[in-house]
Structure formats: structure tokens, C-alpha cells
Design a protein around this motif. Sequence first.
Motif: not given
Length: 305
Positions: A167, A171, A180, A184, A187, A229-230, A233
Motif C-alpha cells: 500500500y 500510493q 494525501f 487516504t 482507500t 495514514y494522513f 501519506a
Amino acid sequence: MTKSINFKLTSAHLLTNILWASAFPGIRAALTAYSPEHISLLRLLIGSITLVFVAVIQGIRLPERNDVPIILLLGFLGFSAYQTALNYGEQTVSAGVASLLVSTTPIFTALLAFLFFREKFGFLGWIGSLTGFCGVAFISLAGTTESFSLNIGIILVLVASLSESIYFVFQNTYLKKYGFIAFTMYTIWSGTIFMMIFSPGLGEAVIHAPIDITLTVIYLGVFPTVIPYFTLAYITSRTGASEATSALYLTPAITFLIAWIWLEELPTTYTLIGGLITLVGVILSNIKKQQNNQPTSTKSADCIL
């Protein structure tokens, strides 16, 4: 400007590590009342609902039709497969050991980024990764109170780590295209769609679960599921996938601390020594010339797919 950017990246790394580390003991606590698949589904549902409000406020547009298949695939790998495999793994693996196994993510990520996109990690980067993994291995083999035999739980956590690494690596093109925040969101929503197959019985599970355990799952859905994840990313969009995940070697040390306070999983002397070795690896892998950071990101983004 350089100092400002470095401060933002450092803050993003720190927030990512703390929130991500809290997920491992949180999962162990949630498993006392929920099944592994229901934990994943409820986490993602809560995260998805939260993101709907953010999307409305931010005015996030829908992805292009041609990108939907790969977004669905990455959502499945980064969220559905990762969370479900990790949850099943933690049925037999402690929170601290699970975090150590997931810390192989930077190694998988660096290898995949190098093999597919020739993303350079640098000599010190590879030496630092090897040193960090040695620290992880030291803690895993000598610093835990449980037998570290290769069982299905360990294999499942390693599968989760590999899924997450794929992943992270693939990405980059979509981070560049959508940003980002939007990517995010896409996904996480994609991962939620795949997890809906486990929706039967979720309502009954919520009704019968203790309120404190349900609140723990809600916490997992909002904080470790969405925010890291933010931030990761964001880091990846600035530095490249392998460098972005290299600092995740710090997560196990933070996990052991949280698990010690929350679950009374006591760290040992070996854990502390292994943590120091891991920290040395992190420092080595992040010794980079500042002027090389941005070209690495651009090069990896342009080469993907």
C-alpha cells in the motif's frame, strides 16, 4: 523555510508513531469482546463516517473512474487485509511482539520501492534498516516473556506487514494526483466496502460488548485508523516511501510503553537494549542530505505504474 518543513515532518513522524503504537494494545483489549473481523469492520465504519464529514467540509471530489480499480486494491491491502490479518495474529501474539513484527514494514517497503521503482535509499539507509531490524530481532528473541516460536499468529502479522508495505509503495502516483487527504479517504472507504462481508452479527456484538471495550474500538476507528495514514501519506509525499516508513522502527518501543501501562505487559532489560539498537538504526537510516529529500520523492512518484 527548511526549519519549518523539518519541524512539520518531525511532528508528523511523532504523531504517526504514538497513534499507531496505541493500536496494538487497543486491539488486544478489543479482542476480549469482539471477533477479529468485527473489530476491523467497526474500526473502518467509524473511520469512514468520520471522513464523510471531513470530505464534505473540504469539498473532496470523487476519484476518476480509471483510478477506481487500483484505489480499491490499495484500500483492500492497506486496510482490509492489514487490519484483519493483524487482528487474527494478535489472538496469539502480544501487543508488543505484534508491533515488532509490523516494524518489518520499512524493510519490505524499501525493498519493494527499490525493486519496482528504483527508489534509492542510500548506503546509510540500508545500514540503518539492517541495524533497526537487528534491534527488532533482539527484542523479539530475547526481550519477551512468551515463547517466540513461529506460529500462525506470527505469520499473519507478517502478512499484514507485507500488505501494508505494498500500500505504501504504490500510493505515490495517487498522492501526487489527488493529494494525501483525498487519497487516504478513498482507500479507507474502499477498505470498508470489502469488510462489509463481515457485517452479519456486528450489531449483536456491539450490544453485548462492555461499553469500555466499544469505546476502545471507537478510538481505534478515529485515531489509529485515520490520522496516522494522513500523516504518513504527507511524509511519503515529501520524502518517498522508504524514508517515510523508516521511522516506524520507533513504534515498538512506544507500544511496549503503552502496553505496560494499559495491559501490564512489562518490558524487560532486553527490550530496553533492543530499543536502543533500534533507535540507532532509525538515526542512521534518516541521515540524509536535506537537498536530496525532494528529488527522491519526485523520482519515485514519476516512476510508479
